[in-house]
Write an enzyme that holds these catalytic residues in place. Structure first.
Site, short mmCIF file in Angstrom:
data_model
loop_
_atom_site.label_atom_id
_atom_site.label_comp_id
_atom_site.label_asym_id
_atom_site.label_seq_id
_atom_site.Cartn_x
_atom_site.Cartn_y
_atom_site.Cartn_z
N HIS A 270 52.26 -7.46 -28.66
CA HIS A 270 51.57 -8.32 -29.64
C HIS A 270 50.65 -9.27 -28.88
O HIS A 270 50.94 -9.69 -27.77
CB HIS A 270 52.58 -9.14 -30.46
CG HIS A 270 52.02 -9.65 -31.74
ND1 HIS A 270 51.34 -10.82 -31.81
CD2 HIS A 270 52.00 -9.12 -32.97
CE1 HIS A 270 50.93 -11.02 -33.05
NE2 HIS A 270 51.30 -10.00 -33.79
N ASP A 328 55.33 -3.59 -37.08
CA ASP A 328 55.06 -2.20 -37.45
C ASP A 328 56.11 -1.21 -36.95
O ASP A 328 56.07 -0.03 -37.32
CB ASP A 328 53.69 -1.77 -36.88
CG ASP A 328 52.56 -2.51 -37.58
OD1 ASP A 328 51.74 -3.15 -36.90
OD2 ASP A 328 52.52 -2.48 -38.83
#
Ligand code: SDX
Length: 393
Positions: A270, A328
């Site tokens: 991320h 996700d």
């Protein structure tokens, strides 16, 4: 340092705006919507209540929520001629291609309601977009599977209505599964906003020019589609399919570490979180609950995903770079268990992110100090030089 500016390939260290909406502490793995911790909202709230919170800054009273819900319900139909739009798409059009195109086209139908300088007009646009996103998304799904469109049913909840438009058929009875309704409503909450991610920044940049909100949201859909962003949920399931068995995990971990190979472990890493994404923690727990309730507790994909996470988080490449599962990584496993095909996953991300996008657009549009967005660059091209005629080149 290059002259005037510092260069940051992902703009993570340069703030693009001020905002009251969402707070992230990437090192601590903290996510707050208007000050409320994401785990409390995921457990206790509803997607429409969170949408109200993001738009207006406070949790609604019962009357406020009821009024907001009826406004959203009133606007959930789309102009009938939009059907022609869908019928024009190729049979195998990606649903994100359809969603991006149709959302942008809403400005062709509701132009009379768009005065971005008028607060009442901004509010009605916000309600319209939140209301119509499920209808448009479900229409894209029905086009994808070659079934007739299903109209909204105003007796159903927002998420129940969406499930009904996805899965009901004119020739048979359909009952919304409460397990699916609860799980999907929580997933929509978890995707509702996330500070200045790529698609939200795109919405704000487009909106800063004064363009209409439907066009700005369509630009957000386009940005979200990328596999480095919202397209990752689809890519995770494709990756798990490709891995196939736990015995292949080490090979894929090595591939993800190989700088020569563009492959990355999808659903990992991320720009901001250098700790566990709090949303991934909640989704993994929901995964187990939903699969158990649906009688799919030994789902091979979930087993594989958990082993992949375990092996990766023991590998120093991932530990050193603080690469953890993100939102996700597990979401697609639930979507698939609910009967949703992989290529539709990013549409669900867009549906969840819509209140965040439009809340950020409203905040930006209401800011009297807001200027047109205009990022600068570090110029690394040729110095000034004179033109050379073609016969001398
Ligand atoms: C979302 O911004 C948001 O808030 C987005 C989002 C939201 O809610 O809007 O949270 C939603 O988009 C989540 C991210 C979904 N994307 C993926 O899961 C795709 C896989 N992840 C990567 O592509 C990557 O992690 C990114 C795109 C998410 C971030 O990429 P960066 O900015 O290059 O990551 P980084 O700077 O932290 O990388 C540090 C190192 C690099 O290696 P070195 O140069 O140090 O050797 O880690 C490596 C990267 O190459 N790395 C990975 C990796 N992610 C980063 N290596 C292998 N697999 C990965 N997934």
């Amino acid at each position: 340092q290059f002259g005037y500016f510092t260069y940051d390939p992902g703009f993570t260290s340069t703030a693009s705006c001020r905002s009251d909406i969402t707070f992230i502490d990437g090192d601590e793995g903290i996510l707050l919507y208007r000050g409320y911790p994401i785990d409390q909202l995921a457990e206790k709230s509803s997607f429409l209540e969170v949408s109200y919170l993001l738009l207006y800054g406070e949790l609604p009273t019962a009357d406020q929520l009821s009024e907001f819900t009826s406004s959203i319900t009133r606007h959930n139909m789309v102009n009938e001629s939009l059907k022609n739009f869908f019928n024009g798409f190729h049979y195998d059009a990606h649903p994100m291609a359809m969603l991006t195109a149709v959302v942008g086209s809403l400005s062709a139908f509701y132009h009379e309601s768009i005065d971005v300088n008028d607060p009442a007009s901004r509010e009605i646009c916000a309600h319209r977009i939140i209301a119509k996103m499920p209808t448009i998304s479900a229409a894209a799904f029905k086009h994808m599977i070659g079934e007739p469109f299903i109209y909204p049913q105003n007796t159903l909840s927002y998420t129940g209505n969406f499930l009904n438009m996805l899965f009901s058929r004119p020739n048979e009875d359909y009952e919304v599964n409460p397990i699916a309704e609860k799980a999907l409503d929580q997933l929509l909450i978890l995707h509702a906003d996330h500070e200045q991610n790529a698609s939200t920044s795109t919405v704000r940049l487009a909106g800063s020019t004064g363009t209409n909100p439907f066009a700005a949201i369509a630009s957000g859909c386009a940005a979200l589609w990328g596999p480095a962003h919202g397209g990752a949920n689809e890519a995770v399931l494709n990756m798990l399919e490709e891995i196939g068995d736990v015995s292949n995990v080490p090979k894929f971990i090595d591939k993800a570490k190989d700088k020569e190979d563009p492959f990355r472990l999808m659903g990992f890493g991320h720009r901001v979180y250098k700790n566990y994404d709090p949303r991934a923690t909640i989704i993994r727990k929901t995964c187990h609950e939903v699969l158990n309730e649906l009688g799919m507790s030994n789902d091979p994909q979930l087993e594989l995903a958990m082993r992949l996470e375990e092996i990766a988080l023991q590998d120093e490449y991932f530990v050193e770079r603080k690469l953890y599962p993100n939102v996700d990584f597990y979401s697609g496993i639930i979507y698939r268990a609910l009967g949703i095909p992989t290529e539709f996953f990013t549409v669900l991300f867009a549906l969840g992110r819509t209140p965040g996008w439009i809340a950020q657009w409203m905040e930006m549009s209401a800011d009297p100090e807001q200027r047109i967005g205009r990022p600068r660059q570090i110029y690394t091209g040729a110095a000034t030089r004179d033109y050379v005629s073609i016969d001398k080149r």
